[in-house]
Design an enzyme around this catalytic site. Structure first.
Site, PDB file in Angstrom:
ATOM      1  N   HIS A 169      -2.357-132.309 -78.997  1.00  0.00           N
ATOM      2  CA  HIS A 169      -1.229-131.733 -79.918  1.00  0.00           C
ATOM      3  C   HIS A 169      -1.552-132.140 -81.236  1.00  0.00           C
ATOM      4  CE1 HIS A 169      -0.406-136.048 -79.098  1.00  0.00           C
ATOM      5  NE2 HIS A 169       0.335-135.922 -80.254  1.00  0.00           N
ATOM      6  N   ASP A 170      -2.349-133.334 -81.528  1.00  0.00           N
ATOM      7  CA  ASP A 170      -2.502-133.399 -83.050  1.00  0.00           C
ATOM      8  C   ASP A 170      -3.935-133.187 -83.484  1.00  0.00           C
ATOM      9  OD1 ASP A 170       0.062-134.054 -83.689  1.00  0.00           O
ATOM     10  OD2 ASP A 170      -0.139-136.164 -83.245  1.00  0.00           O
TER      11      ASP A 170
ATOM     12  N   LYS B  45      -5.128-132.622 -86.978  1.00  0.00           N
ATOM     13  CA  LYS B  45      -5.174-133.710 -87.969  1.00  0.00           C
ATOM     14  C   LYS B  45      -6.360-134.028 -88.534  1.00  0.00           C
ATOM     15  CE  LYS B  45      -0.565-135.800 -86.938  1.00  0.00           C
ATOM     16  NZ  LYS B  45       0.520-136.963 -86.569  1.00  0.00           N
TER      17      LYS B  45
ATOM     18  N   HIS C 108       5.755-128.803 -82.687  1.00  0.00           N
ATOM     19  CA  HIS C 108       6.931-129.155 -83.683  1.00  0.00           C
ATOM     20  C   HIS C 108       7.791-127.850 -83.699  1.00  0.00           C
ATOM     21  CE1 HIS C 108       5.382-133.043 -84.876  1.00  0.00           C
ATOM     22  NE2 HIS C 108       4.226-132.491 -85.162  1.00  0.00           N
TER      23      HIS C 108
ATOM     24  N   ASP D  34       6.008-136.496 -77.120  1.00  0.00           N
ATOM     25  CA  ASP D  34       5.363-137.015 -78.383  1.00  0.00           C
ATOM     26  C   ASP D  34       6.281-137.676 -79.410  1.00  0.00           C
ATOM     27  OD1 ASP D  34       3.578-137.258 -80.476  1.00  0.00           O
ATOM     28  OD2 ASP D  34       4.280-135.425 -81.373  1.00  0.00           O
TER      29      ASP D  34
END
Length: 553
Positions: free
Chosen positions: A391-392, A395, A447, A475
Protein backbone atom coordinates in the site's frame (compact mmCIF):
# COMPACT_ATOMS: atom_id res chain seq x y z
CA UNK A 1 -51.30 -69.17 -33.99
CA UNK A 2 -48.61 -71.23 -32.28
CA UNK A 3 -46.33 -73.74 -34.04
CA UNK A 4 -48.31 -76.63 -32.56
CA UNK A 5 -51.51 -75.23 -34.08
CA UNK A 6 -50.06 -74.96 -37.58
CA UNK A 7 -50.42 -77.84 -40.09
CA UNK A 8 -47.40 -80.05 -39.66
CA UNK A 9 -46.54 -78.33 -36.38
CA UNK A 10 -46.09 -81.63 -34.48
CA UNK A 11 -42.72 -82.22 -36.04
CA UNK A 12 -41.55 -78.85 -34.74
CA UNK A 13 -42.96 -79.03 -31.24
CA UNK A 14 -39.54 -79.29 -29.66
CA UNK A 15 -35.96 -78.65 -30.58
CA UNK A 16 -33.93 -81.69 -31.58
CA UNK A 17 -30.36 -81.50 -30.29
CA UNK A 18 -27.82 -83.92 -31.72
CA UNK A 19 -25.55 -85.73 -29.30
CA UNK A 20 -22.44 -83.67 -29.83
CA UNK A 21 -19.50 -82.84 -27.58
CA UNK A 22 -19.56 -79.27 -26.36
CA UNK A 23 -16.21 -77.54 -26.54
CA UNK A 24 -14.92 -75.79 -23.46
CA UNK A 25 -13.56 -72.29 -22.91
CA UNK A 26 -10.31 -71.37 -21.25
CA UNK A 27 -10.65 -70.42 -17.63
CA UNK A 28 -10.25 -66.68 -16.98
CA UNK A 29 -7.75 -65.37 -14.48
CA UNK A 30 -10.35 -64.10 -12.04
CA UNK A 31 -12.97 -65.94 -10.02
CA UNK A 32 -15.85 -66.98 -12.25
CA UNK A 33 -18.33 -66.72 -9.41
CA UNK A 34 -17.42 -63.07 -8.99
CA UNK A 35 -18.18 -62.14 -12.64
CA UNK A 36 -21.68 -60.93 -13.46
CA UNK A 37 -23.41 -63.19 -16.04
CA UNK A 38 -24.68 -62.19 -19.46
CA UNK A 39 -28.46 -61.92 -19.75
CA UNK A 40 -30.09 -64.04 -22.46
CA UNK A 41 -33.83 -63.84 -23.14
CA UNK A 42 -35.74 -66.81 -24.57
CA UNK A 43 -38.97 -65.69 -26.28
CA UNK A 44 -41.15 -68.60 -27.40
CA UNK A 45 -44.70 -69.76 -26.72
CA UNK A 46 -43.68 -73.40 -26.26
CA UNK A 47 -42.52 -74.53 -22.82
CA UNK A 48 -40.45 -77.36 -24.34
CA UNK A 49 -38.27 -74.84 -26.16
CA UNK A 50 -37.51 -73.01 -22.94
CA UNK A 51 -36.77 -76.26 -21.13
CA UNK A 52 -34.41 -77.63 -23.74
CA UNK A 53 -32.63 -74.31 -24.27
CA UNK A 54 -32.00 -73.97 -20.54
CA UNK A 55 -30.77 -77.56 -20.38
CA UNK A 56 -28.20 -77.00 -23.12
CA UNK A 57 -27.01 -73.61 -21.87
CA UNK A 58 -27.05 -74.20 -18.11
CA UNK A 59 -23.26 -74.65 -17.86
CA UNK A 60 -22.39 -72.21 -20.64
CA UNK A 61 -19.40 -69.90 -20.08
CA UNK A 62 -18.00 -67.15 -22.27
CA UNK A 63 -14.93 -65.20 -21.20
CA UNK A 64 -15.44 -66.28 -17.62
CA UNK A 65 -19.08 -65.23 -17.42
CA UNK A 66 -22.09 -67.49 -17.38
CA UNK A 67 -25.64 -66.83 -18.56
CA UNK A 68 -28.62 -65.40 -16.72
CA UNK A 69 -31.52 -66.99 -18.61
CA UNK A 70 -34.81 -65.11 -18.83
CA UNK A 71 -38.07 -66.39 -20.34
CA UNK A 72 -41.06 -64.81 -22.06
CA UNK A 73 -43.91 -66.71 -23.72
CA UNK A 74 -45.35 -63.94 -25.87
CA UNK A 75 -44.41 -60.67 -27.54
CA UNK A 76 -46.23 -58.74 -24.83
CA UNK A 77 -44.43 -60.65 -22.09
CA UNK A 78 -41.08 -60.05 -23.76
CA UNK A 79 -41.68 -56.29 -23.76
CA UNK A 80 -42.16 -56.35 -20.01
CA UNK A 81 -39.03 -58.44 -19.46
CA UNK A 82 -36.98 -56.01 -21.58
CA UNK A 83 -38.31 -53.06 -19.57
CA UNK A 84 -37.31 -54.83 -16.36
CA UNK A 85 -33.94 -56.03 -17.72
CA UNK A 86 -32.55 -53.39 -20.12
CA UNK A 87 -29.11 -55.04 -20.14
CA UNK A 88 -30.16 -58.17 -22.07
CA UNK A 89 -27.33 -59.16 -24.43
CA UNK A 90 -28.98 -61.81 -26.65
CA UNK A 91 -32.59 -62.69 -27.55
CA UNK A 92 -33.58 -66.08 -28.96
CA UNK A 93 -36.84 -65.06 -30.62
CA UNK A 94 -39.66 -67.11 -32.10
CA UNK A 95 -41.60 -65.50 -34.95
CA UNK A 96 -45.09 -66.89 -34.46
CA UNK A 97 -46.55 -66.70 -30.97
CA UNK A 98 -49.86 -65.09 -29.99
CA UNK A 99 -49.91 -63.74 -33.55
CA UNK A 100 -48.21 -64.77 -36.77
CA UNK A 101 -45.93 -61.69 -36.71
CA UNK A 102 -45.49 -61.27 -32.92
CA UNK A 103 -41.74 -61.84 -33.14
CA UNK A 104 -41.26 -59.39 -35.99
CA UNK A 105 -43.29 -56.73 -34.20
CA UNK A 106 -41.12 -57.26 -31.14
CA UNK A 107 -38.02 -56.60 -33.28
CA UNK A 108 -39.52 -53.29 -34.42
CA UNK A 109 -40.36 -52.39 -30.82
CA UNK A 110 -36.84 -53.15 -29.60
CA UNK A 111 -35.06 -51.25 -32.35
CA UNK A 112 -37.38 -48.32 -32.90
CA UNK A 113 -39.31 -47.67 -29.69
CA UNK A 114 -36.70 -48.76 -27.15
CA UNK A 115 -33.87 -47.55 -29.37
CA UNK A 116 -31.86 -50.59 -28.36
CA UNK A 117 -29.43 -51.41 -31.17
CA UNK A 118 -27.01 -53.30 -28.96
CA UNK A 119 -28.96 -56.46 -28.11
CA UNK A 120 -28.29 -59.29 -30.55
CA UNK A 121 -31.51 -60.81 -31.89
CA UNK A 122 -31.44 -64.39 -33.18
CA UNK A 123 -34.68 -65.18 -34.96
CA UNK A 124 -35.55 -68.89 -34.87
CA UNK A 125 -38.66 -70.40 -36.32
CA UNK A 126 -40.22 -73.82 -36.62
CA UNK A 127 -41.70 -73.01 -40.02
CA UNK A 128 -39.32 -70.97 -42.15
CA UNK A 129 -41.91 -70.58 -44.91
CA UNK A 130 -44.01 -68.43 -42.58
CA UNK A 131 -41.20 -65.85 -42.40
CA UNK A 132 -38.85 -66.21 -45.39
CA UNK A 133 -35.23 -65.64 -44.42
CA UNK A 134 -34.26 -63.21 -47.20
CA UNK A 135 -37.33 -61.05 -46.68
CA UNK A 136 -36.98 -60.97 -42.89
CA UNK A 137 -33.25 -60.23 -42.91
CA UNK A 138 -33.74 -57.44 -45.46
CA UNK A 139 -36.62 -55.73 -43.66
CA UNK A 140 -35.81 -56.28 -39.98
CA UNK A 141 -32.73 -55.50 -37.92
CA UNK A 142 -31.94 -59.03 -36.79
CA UNK A 143 -28.52 -60.58 -36.37
CA UNK A 144 -29.14 -64.21 -37.23
CA UNK A 145 -31.87 -66.44 -38.66
CA UNK A 146 -32.15 -70.12 -37.69
CA UNK A 147 -34.65 -72.88 -38.23
CA UNK A 148 -35.36 -74.68 -34.97
CA UNK A 149 -34.52 -78.03 -36.52
CA UNK A 150 -30.96 -76.98 -37.33
CA UNK A 151 -30.12 -75.76 -33.82
CA UNK A 152 -28.25 -78.71 -32.38
CA UNK A 153 -26.51 -78.25 -29.06
CA UNK A 154 -23.22 -77.38 -30.81
CA UNK A 155 -24.95 -75.01 -33.24
CA UNK A 156 -26.77 -73.27 -30.41
CA UNK A 157 -23.49 -72.93 -28.53
CA UNK A 158 -21.79 -71.44 -31.61
CA UNK A 159 -24.68 -69.10 -32.36
CA UNK A 160 -24.89 -67.75 -28.81
CA UNK A 161 -21.13 -67.36 -28.58
CA UNK A 162 -21.01 -65.42 -31.84
CA UNK A 163 -23.86 -63.17 -30.68
CA UNK A 164 -22.25 -62.51 -27.30
CA UNK A 165 -18.91 -61.71 -28.93
CA UNK A 166 -20.64 -59.23 -31.21
CA UNK A 167 -22.56 -57.67 -28.29
CA UNK A 168 -19.31 -57.43 -26.30
CA UNK A 169 -17.55 -55.63 -29.15
CA UNK A 170 -20.42 -53.19 -29.60
CA UNK A 171 -20.39 -52.52 -25.86
CA UNK A 172 -16.64 -51.90 -26.01
CA UNK A 173 -17.04 -49.40 -28.84
CA UNK A 174 -19.91 -47.64 -27.09
CA UNK A 175 -18.04 -47.63 -23.77
CA UNK A 176 -14.98 -46.20 -25.46
CA UNK A 177 -17.01 -43.40 -26.99
CA UNK A 178 -18.66 -42.64 -23.67
CA UNK A 179 -15.30 -42.96 -21.94
CA UNK A 180 -13.67 -40.46 -24.27
CA UNK A 181 -16.56 -38.11 -23.65
CA UNK A 182 -16.09 -38.57 -19.92
CA UNK A 183 -12.37 -37.88 -20.32
CA UNK A 184 -13.17 -34.68 -22.18
CA UNK A 185 -15.73 -33.62 -19.57
CA UNK A 186 -13.40 -34.52 -16.72
CA UNK A 187 -10.40 -32.75 -18.24
CA UNK A 188 -11.89 -29.26 -18.26
CA UNK A 189 -11.61 -28.60 -14.50
CA UNK A 190 -8.01 -29.85 -14.48
CA UNK A 191 -6.76 -26.56 -15.89
CA UNK A 192 -8.84 -24.29 -13.66
CA UNK A 193 -7.45 -25.05 -10.20
CA UNK A 194 -4.47 -25.58 -7.98
CA UNK A 195 -2.99 -28.80 -6.60
CA UNK A 196 -5.17 -28.45 -3.51
CA UNK A 197 -7.41 -30.99 -1.72
CA UNK A 198 -10.52 -30.05 -3.80
CA UNK A 199 -8.53 -30.50 -6.99
CA UNK A 200 -7.15 -33.84 -5.77
CA UNK A 201 -10.60 -35.06 -4.76
CA UNK A 202 -12.05 -34.16 -8.15
CA UNK A 203 -9.24 -35.87 -10.05
CA UNK A 204 -9.53 -39.00 -7.89
CA UNK A 205 -13.29 -39.25 -8.38
CA UNK A 206 -12.91 -38.84 -12.14
CA UNK A 207 -10.13 -41.41 -12.22
CA UNK A 208 -12.23 -43.96 -10.32
CA UNK A 209 -15.16 -43.36 -12.66
CA UNK A 210 -12.99 -43.80 -15.71
CA UNK A 211 -11.17 -46.84 -14.34
CA UNK A 212 -14.23 -48.93 -13.52
CA UNK A 213 -16.21 -50.60 -16.31
CA UNK A 214 -19.66 -49.09 -16.67
CA UNK A 215 -21.44 -52.44 -16.47
CA UNK A 216 -20.04 -53.20 -13.02
CA UNK A 217 -22.62 -52.33 -10.35
CA UNK A 218 -21.45 -49.60 -8.05
CA UNK A 219 -18.33 -48.63 -9.98
CA UNK A 220 -19.73 -45.26 -10.95
CA UNK A 221 -21.75 -44.18 -7.91
CA UNK A 222 -20.56 -41.79 -5.24
CA UNK A 223 -19.40 -44.53 -2.90
CA UNK A 224 -17.28 -46.30 -5.54
CA UNK A 225 -18.18 -49.66 -4.03
CA UNK A 226 -16.20 -51.52 -6.67
CA UNK A 227 -13.15 -49.24 -6.55
CA UNK A 228 -10.75 -47.77 -3.99
CA UNK A 229 -8.15 -45.11 -4.50
CA UNK A 230 -6.10 -42.28 -3.09
CA UNK A 231 -4.16 -39.24 -4.26
CA UNK A 232 -1.17 -37.82 -2.39
CA UNK A 233 1.01 -34.73 -2.69
CA UNK A 234 4.44 -33.98 -1.36
CA UNK A 235 8.15 -33.53 -1.85
CA UNK A 236 10.48 -36.48 -2.31
CA UNK A 237 9.29 -39.49 -0.33
CA UNK A 238 7.04 -37.44 2.00
CA UNK A 239 3.75 -37.99 0.19
CA UNK A 240 0.69 -36.94 2.19
CA UNK A 241 -2.75 -38.30 1.30
CA UNK A 242 -5.05 -35.50 0.12
CA UNK A 243 -8.11 -37.59 -0.74
CA UNK A 244 -9.13 -41.21 -0.29
CA UNK A 245 -12.04 -43.35 -1.46
CA UNK A 246 -13.15 -46.89 -0.64
CA UNK A 247 -10.74 -48.59 1.73
CA UNK A 248 -8.58 -45.44 1.83
CA UNK A 249 -11.36 -43.06 2.87
CA UNK A 250 -10.59 -41.17 6.06
CA UNK A 251 -6.80 -41.36 5.77
CA UNK A 252 -6.36 -37.78 4.59
CA UNK A 253 -3.29 -36.17 6.19
CA UNK A 254 -1.46 -39.49 6.63
CA UNK A 255 1.75 -40.45 4.86
CA UNK A 256 1.14 -42.93 2.05
CA UNK A 257 3.73 -45.42 3.27
CA UNK A 258 1.98 -45.66 6.65
CA UNK A 259 -1.34 -46.59 5.01
CA UNK A 260 -0.46 -48.71 1.97
CA UNK A 261 1.72 -51.63 3.06
CA UNK A 262 0.87 -54.68 0.90
CA UNK A 263 1.89 -55.32 -2.70
CA UNK A 264 0.38 -51.98 -3.59
CA UNK A 265 2.72 -50.36 -1.09
CA UNK A 266 5.72 -51.85 -2.89
CA UNK A 267 4.41 -50.61 -6.25
CA UNK A 268 3.64 -47.17 -4.80
CA UNK A 269 7.20 -46.94 -3.50
CA UNK A 270 8.58 -48.05 -6.84
CA UNK A 271 6.44 -45.60 -8.81
CA UNK A 272 7.43 -42.82 -6.42
CA UNK A 273 11.13 -43.46 -6.92
CA UNK A 274 10.92 -43.76 -10.69
CA UNK A 275 8.20 -41.21 -11.35
CA UNK A 276 6.24 -43.58 -13.59
CA UNK A 277 3.08 -45.70 -13.71
CA UNK A 278 2.25 -49.40 -13.33
CA UNK A 279 -0.76 -51.66 -13.79
CA UNK A 280 -0.70 -54.65 -11.43
CA UNK A 281 -3.20 -57.06 -9.85
CA UNK A 282 -6.20 -55.14 -11.18
CA UNK A 283 -4.68 -51.96 -9.74
CA UNK A 284 -3.01 -48.84 -11.05
CA UNK A 285 -0.40 -46.53 -9.55
CA UNK A 286 1.12 -43.40 -11.06
CA UNK A 287 3.56 -40.83 -9.71
CA UNK A 288 4.03 -37.56 -11.59
CA UNK A 289 7.13 -35.53 -10.83
CA UNK A 290 7.08 -31.76 -10.90
CA UNK A 291 9.79 -29.16 -10.44
CA UNK A 292 11.90 -28.91 -7.30
CA UNK A 293 10.98 -32.40 -6.11
CA UNK A 294 7.19 -31.91 -6.12
CA UNK A 295 5.21 -35.11 -6.69
CA UNK A 296 1.60 -36.18 -7.04
CA UNK A 297 0.73 -39.86 -6.67
CA UNK A 298 -2.42 -41.79 -7.60
CA UNK A 299 -3.46 -45.29 -6.59
CA UNK A 300 -6.59 -47.06 -7.91
CA UNK A 301 -7.65 -50.60 -6.96
CA UNK A 302 -10.51 -52.76 -8.22
CA UNK A 303 -12.30 -54.27 -5.22
CA UNK A 304 -15.17 -56.42 -6.52
CA UNK A 305 -16.53 -58.53 -9.37
CA UNK A 306 -13.10 -59.35 -10.79
CA UNK A 307 -13.22 -56.14 -12.80
CA UNK A 308 -10.53 -55.19 -15.24
CA UNK A 309 -9.37 -51.57 -15.24
CA UNK A 310 -9.95 -49.61 -18.44
CA UNK A 311 -6.27 -49.01 -19.13
CA UNK A 312 -6.71 -46.95 -22.29
CA UNK A 313 -9.02 -44.41 -20.64
CA UNK A 314 -6.77 -44.23 -17.60
CA UNK A 315 -3.72 -43.50 -19.74
CA UNK A 316 -5.53 -40.82 -21.74
CA UNK A 317 -6.81 -39.12 -18.61
CA UNK A 318 -3.52 -39.37 -16.74
CA UNK A 319 -1.70 -37.71 -19.65
CA UNK A 320 -4.01 -34.74 -19.15
CA UNK A 321 -3.54 -34.85 -15.37
CA UNK A 322 0.24 -34.76 -15.84
CA UNK A 323 -0.05 -31.77 -18.14
CA UNK A 324 -2.35 -30.00 -15.68
CA UNK A 325 0.02 -30.74 -12.79
CA UNK A 326 2.98 -29.29 -14.66
CA UNK A 327 0.91 -26.24 -15.68
CA UNK A 328 -0.12 -25.71 -12.06
CA UNK A 329 3.50 -25.88 -10.98
CA UNK A 330 4.42 -23.27 -13.57
CA UNK A 331 1.49 -21.11 -12.49
CA UNK A 332 2.48 -21.48 -8.86
CA UNK A 333 6.04 -20.53 -9.72
CA UNK A 334 4.78 -17.34 -11.39
CA UNK A 335 2.67 -16.55 -8.34
CA UNK A 336 5.62 -17.15 -6.02
CA UNK A 337 7.74 -14.91 -8.22
CA UNK A 338 5.15 -12.14 -7.92
CA UNK A 339 5.07 -12.60 -4.17
CA UNK A 340 8.85 -12.46 -3.98
CA UNK A 341 8.95 -9.24 -6.01
CA UNK A 342 6.26 -7.67 -3.86
CA UNK A 343 7.97 -8.79 -0.65
CA UNK A 344 11.26 -7.32 -1.87
CA UNK A 345 9.59 -4.00 -2.71
CA UNK A 346 7.97 -4.02 0.71
CA UNK A 347 11.36 -4.43 2.34
CA UNK A 348 12.65 -1.49 0.29
CA UNK A 349 9.84 0.65 1.67
CA UNK A 350 10.59 -0.50 5.22
CA UNK A 351 14.26 0.45 4.95
CA UNK A 352 13.32 3.95 3.81
CA UNK A 353 10.66 4.61 6.44
CA UNK A 354 12.08 4.58 9.96
CA UNK A 355 10.35 2.72 12.76
CA UNK A 356 7.80 0.95 10.55
CA UNK A 357 9.47 -2.43 11.24
CA UNK A 358 6.80 -5.14 10.81
CA UNK A 359 4.03 -2.75 9.72
CA UNK A 360 3.72 -4.12 6.17
CA UNK A 361 3.75 -7.71 7.42
CA UNK A 362 0.97 -7.02 9.90
CA UNK A 363 -1.09 -5.09 7.36
CA UNK A 364 -0.95 -8.07 5.00
CA UNK A 365 -2.00 -10.55 7.66
CA UNK A 366 -4.78 -8.36 9.04
CA UNK A 367 -6.07 -7.64 5.51
CA UNK A 368 -6.18 -11.39 4.88
CA UNK A 369 -8.10 -11.97 8.12
CA UNK A 370 -10.60 -9.16 7.47
CA UNK A 371 -11.15 -10.34 3.89
CA UNK A 372 -11.88 -13.86 5.14
CA UNK A 373 -14.26 -12.58 7.82
CA UNK A 374 -16.02 -10.45 5.18
CA UNK A 375 -16.68 -13.54 3.05
CA UNK A 376 -14.38 -12.84 0.11
CA UNK A 377 -13.40 -15.78 -2.07
CA UNK A 378 -10.37 -17.87 -1.14
CA UNK A 379 -8.53 -16.48 -4.15
CA UNK A 380 -9.22 -12.88 -3.10
CA UNK A 381 -8.25 -13.62 0.50
CA UNK A 382 -4.87 -14.95 -0.62
CA UNK A 383 -4.40 -12.11 -3.11
CA UNK A 384 -4.94 -9.33 -0.61
CA UNK A 385 -2.59 -11.06 1.80
CA UNK A 386 0.22 -10.41 -0.69
CA UNK A 387 -1.05 -7.15 -2.18
CA UNK A 388 -1.89 -5.16 0.97
CA UNK A 389 1.76 -4.81 2.15
CA UNK A 390 2.38 -2.77 -1.02
CA UNK A 391 0.00 0.00 0.00
CA UNK A 392 2.85 2.45 0.73
CA UNK A 393 5.27 1.40 -2.02
CA UNK A 394 4.93 4.88 -3.53
CA UNK A 395 6.79 6.32 -0.56
CA UNK A 396 10.02 5.33 -2.30
CA UNK A 397 9.45 8.54 -4.28
CA UNK A 398 9.02 10.74 -1.19
CA UNK A 399 12.12 12.63 0.08
CA UNK A 400 13.56 11.30 3.35
CA UNK A 401 13.27 14.71 4.94
CA UNK A 402 9.51 14.57 4.63
CA UNK A 403 8.98 10.84 5.06
CA UNK A 404 10.88 10.65 8.35
CA UNK A 405 10.21 14.14 9.70
CA UNK A 406 9.62 13.81 13.45
CA UNK A 407 7.43 16.89 13.74
CA UNK A 408 4.19 18.06 12.18
CA UNK A 409 4.11 18.33 8.38
CA UNK A 410 3.49 21.64 6.67
CA UNK A 411 0.65 21.93 4.19
CA UNK A 412 3.11 21.78 1.31
CA UNK A 413 4.83 18.70 2.77
CA UNK A 414 1.48 17.01 3.27
CA UNK A 415 0.63 17.54 -0.40
CA UNK A 416 3.95 15.95 -1.35
CA UNK A 417 3.40 12.91 0.83
CA UNK A 418 -0.11 12.44 -0.61
CA UNK A 419 1.48 11.78 -4.00
CA UNK A 420 2.73 8.39 -2.78
CA UNK A 421 -0.64 6.87 -3.74
CA UNK A 422 -0.17 7.93 -7.36
CA UNK A 423 3.51 6.99 -7.42
CA UNK A 424 2.76 3.52 -6.04
CA UNK A 425 0.06 2.97 -8.62
CA UNK A 426 2.35 4.05 -11.45
CA UNK A 427 5.08 1.67 -10.27
CA UNK A 428 2.77 -1.36 -10.17
CA UNK A 429 0.09 -0.70 -12.80
CA UNK A 430 2.31 -1.58 -15.74
CA UNK A 431 2.20 -5.28 -14.81
CA UNK A 432 -0.42 -7.62 -16.27
CA UNK A 433 0.01 -10.13 -13.39
CA UNK A 434 -3.01 -10.57 -11.18
CA UNK A 435 -1.32 -10.08 -7.81
CA UNK A 436 0.72 -7.06 -8.87
CA UNK A 437 -2.38 -5.50 -10.47
CA UNK A 438 -4.18 -6.00 -7.17
CA UNK A 439 -1.27 -4.34 -5.37
CA UNK A 440 -1.56 -1.38 -7.77
CA UNK A 441 -5.23 -1.00 -6.78
CA UNK A 442 -4.35 -1.12 -3.07
CA UNK A 443 -1.56 1.46 -3.47
CA UNK A 444 -3.88 3.78 -5.40
CA UNK A 445 -7.03 3.53 -3.28
CA UNK A 446 -6.08 2.89 0.35
CA UNK A 447 -6.50 6.61 1.17
CA UNK A 448 -9.89 6.98 -0.49
CA UNK A 449 -12.75 7.66 1.95
CA UNK A 450 -16.19 6.11 2.09
CA UNK A 451 -17.75 9.61 1.85
CA UNK A 452 -15.62 10.65 -1.15
CA UNK A 453 -13.33 13.05 0.72
CA UNK A 454 -10.17 10.97 0.40
CA UNK A 455 -7.41 11.08 -2.20
CA UNK A 456 -6.13 10.90 -4.89
CA UNK A 457 -9.34 10.31 -6.94
CA UNK A 458 -12.09 11.23 -4.50
CA UNK A 459 -13.83 7.88 -4.95
CA UNK A 460 -16.69 7.03 -2.61
CA UNK A 461 -18.53 4.06 -1.21
CA UNK A 462 -18.26 0.87 -3.29
CA UNK A 463 -16.61 2.68 -6.19
CA UNK A 464 -13.56 2.06 -4.00
CA UNK A 465 -12.32 -1.47 -4.58
CA UNK A 466 -12.89 -3.78 -1.62
CA UNK A 467 -9.12 -4.32 -1.43
CA UNK A 468 -8.68 -0.57 -0.92
CA UNK A 469 -11.46 -0.41 1.67
CA UNK A 470 -10.01 -3.32 3.66
CA UNK A 471 -6.46 -1.98 3.55
CA UNK A 472 -7.60 1.46 4.67
CA UNK A 473 -8.97 0.01 7.93
CA UNK A 474 -6.07 -2.26 8.82
CA UNK A 475 -3.48 0.36 7.82
CA UNK A 476 -4.99 3.00 10.10
CA UNK A 477 -5.44 0.52 12.94
CA UNK A 478 -1.84 -0.69 12.82
CA UNK A 479 -0.37 2.79 12.34
CA UNK A 480 -2.06 4.39 15.35
CA UNK A 481 -1.66 1.48 17.74
CA UNK A 482 2.11 1.39 17.22
CA UNK A 483 4.84 3.97 17.86
CA UNK A 484 5.92 6.30 15.04
CA UNK A 485 8.79 8.76 14.79
CA UNK A 486 6.32 11.62 15.11
CA UNK A 487 4.20 10.32 18.03
CA UNK A 488 3.71 7.72 20.72
CA UNK A 489 1.29 4.79 20.26
CA UNK A 490 -2.33 5.42 21.15
CA UNK A 491 -4.28 3.47 23.72
CA UNK A 492 -6.58 0.77 22.38
CA UNK A 493 -9.71 2.60 23.49
CA UNK A 494 -8.69 5.61 21.45
CA UNK A 495 -7.81 3.45 18.45
CA UNK A 496 -11.23 1.80 18.56
CA UNK A 497 -12.93 5.17 18.70
CA UNK A 498 -11.00 6.27 15.64
CA UNK A 499 -12.55 3.35 13.75
CA UNK A 500 -16.00 4.02 15.16
CA UNK A 501 -15.81 7.72 14.38
CA UNK A 502 -14.62 6.97 10.84
CA UNK A 503 -17.42 4.47 10.27
CA UNK A 504 -19.56 5.63 7.33
CA UNK A 505 -17.24 8.61 6.63
CA UNK A 506 -13.68 7.36 6.28
CA UNK A 507 -14.32 3.61 6.34
CA UNK A 508 -16.77 1.09 4.92
CA UNK A 509 -19.23 0.70 7.84
CA UNK A 510 -19.81 -3.03 7.30
CA UNK A 511 -16.11 -3.75 7.30
CA UNK A 512 -15.59 -1.68 10.48
CA UNK A 513 -18.30 -3.69 12.22
CA UNK A 514 -16.67 -6.96 11.16
CA UNK A 515 -13.25 -5.74 12.29
CA UNK A 516 -14.45 -4.66 15.74
CA UNK A 517 -16.46 -7.88 16.18
CA UNK A 518 -13.17 -9.81 15.87
CA UNK A 519 -10.88 -7.24 17.50
CA UNK A 520 -8.99 -9.71 19.67
CA UNK A 521 -7.92 -11.70 16.61
CA UNK A 522 -6.44 -8.60 14.99
CA UNK A 523 -4.70 -7.69 18.26
CA UNK A 524 -3.13 -11.14 18.27
CA UNK A 525 -1.43 -10.32 14.96
CA UNK A 526 -0.11 -7.03 16.36
CA UNK A 527 1.34 -8.84 19.34
CA UNK A 528 2.74 -11.75 17.32
CA UNK A 529 4.79 -9.44 15.06
CA UNK A 530 5.70 -6.48 17.27
CA UNK A 531 7.84 -3.44 16.60
CA UNK A 532 10.62 -2.61 19.04
CA UNK A 533 9.75 -2.23 21.79
CA UNK A 534 6.54 -4.29 21.47
CA UNK A 535 3.16 -3.13 22.76
CA UNK A 536 1.98 -4.96 25.89
CA UNK A 537 -1.37 -5.34 27.59
CA UNK A 538 -3.45 -4.90 24.44
CA UNK A 539 -5.67 -7.90 25.09
CA UNK A 540 -6.44 -6.59 28.57
CA UNK A 541 -7.63 -3.31 27.03
CA UNK A 542 -9.86 -4.98 24.45
CA UNK A 543 -13.01 -4.88 26.62
CA UNK A 544 -12.91 -1.14 27.33
CA UNK A 545 -12.72 0.93 24.18
CA UNK A 546 -13.37 4.71 23.71
CA UNK A 547 -11.72 8.04 22.79
CA UNK A 548 -11.13 9.92 19.54
CA UNK A 549 -8.36 10.77 17.11
CA UNK A 550 -7.22 10.54 13.50
CA UNK A 551 -4.24 8.99 11.79
CA UNK A 552 -1.44 11.13 10.47
CA UNK A 553 0.43 9.91 7.40
Amino acid sequence: MSDRERPGGDEDKMLVFAAEEQGGLESPEFDLAAASPYSLLIVDDEQEVHTMTRLVLKNYQFEGRGLHLLSAYSGVGARQVLRDHPGVAVILLDVVMEREDSGLKLVRYIREELGNHMVRIILRTGQPGQAPEMEVVAQYDINDYKAKTELTAQKLFTTVTSALRSWRDLQTIARSRRGLRRVIDASGPLFAGHASPPFCQGVLDNLLNLAGPEDIPGSLDSSHRAMSGLVALGMGDELVIQAGRGQYAGYEGRLVDTVVRDTAGHMVSRAGRMGCEFFFNNSFVSCIKGDEGKRILFLVRGEKYGISLDKDLIRIYMAKVALAFHNMNLNQEMIETQKEIIHTLGEVVETRSKETANHVLRVGMMAQLLAAKAGLSDEDVQTIRVAAPMHDVGKVGIPDAILNKPGKLTAEEYEVIKTHAIIGHEILAKSSRRIIKAAAVVAHQHHEHWNGEGYPQGLQRKAIHVFGRITAIVDVFDAVINKRCYREPKELAEVVKILRTGRDTHFDPELVDIFLAHLTEFLSIVQAYPDHPPRRGLQQQAQACGGTGLQRE
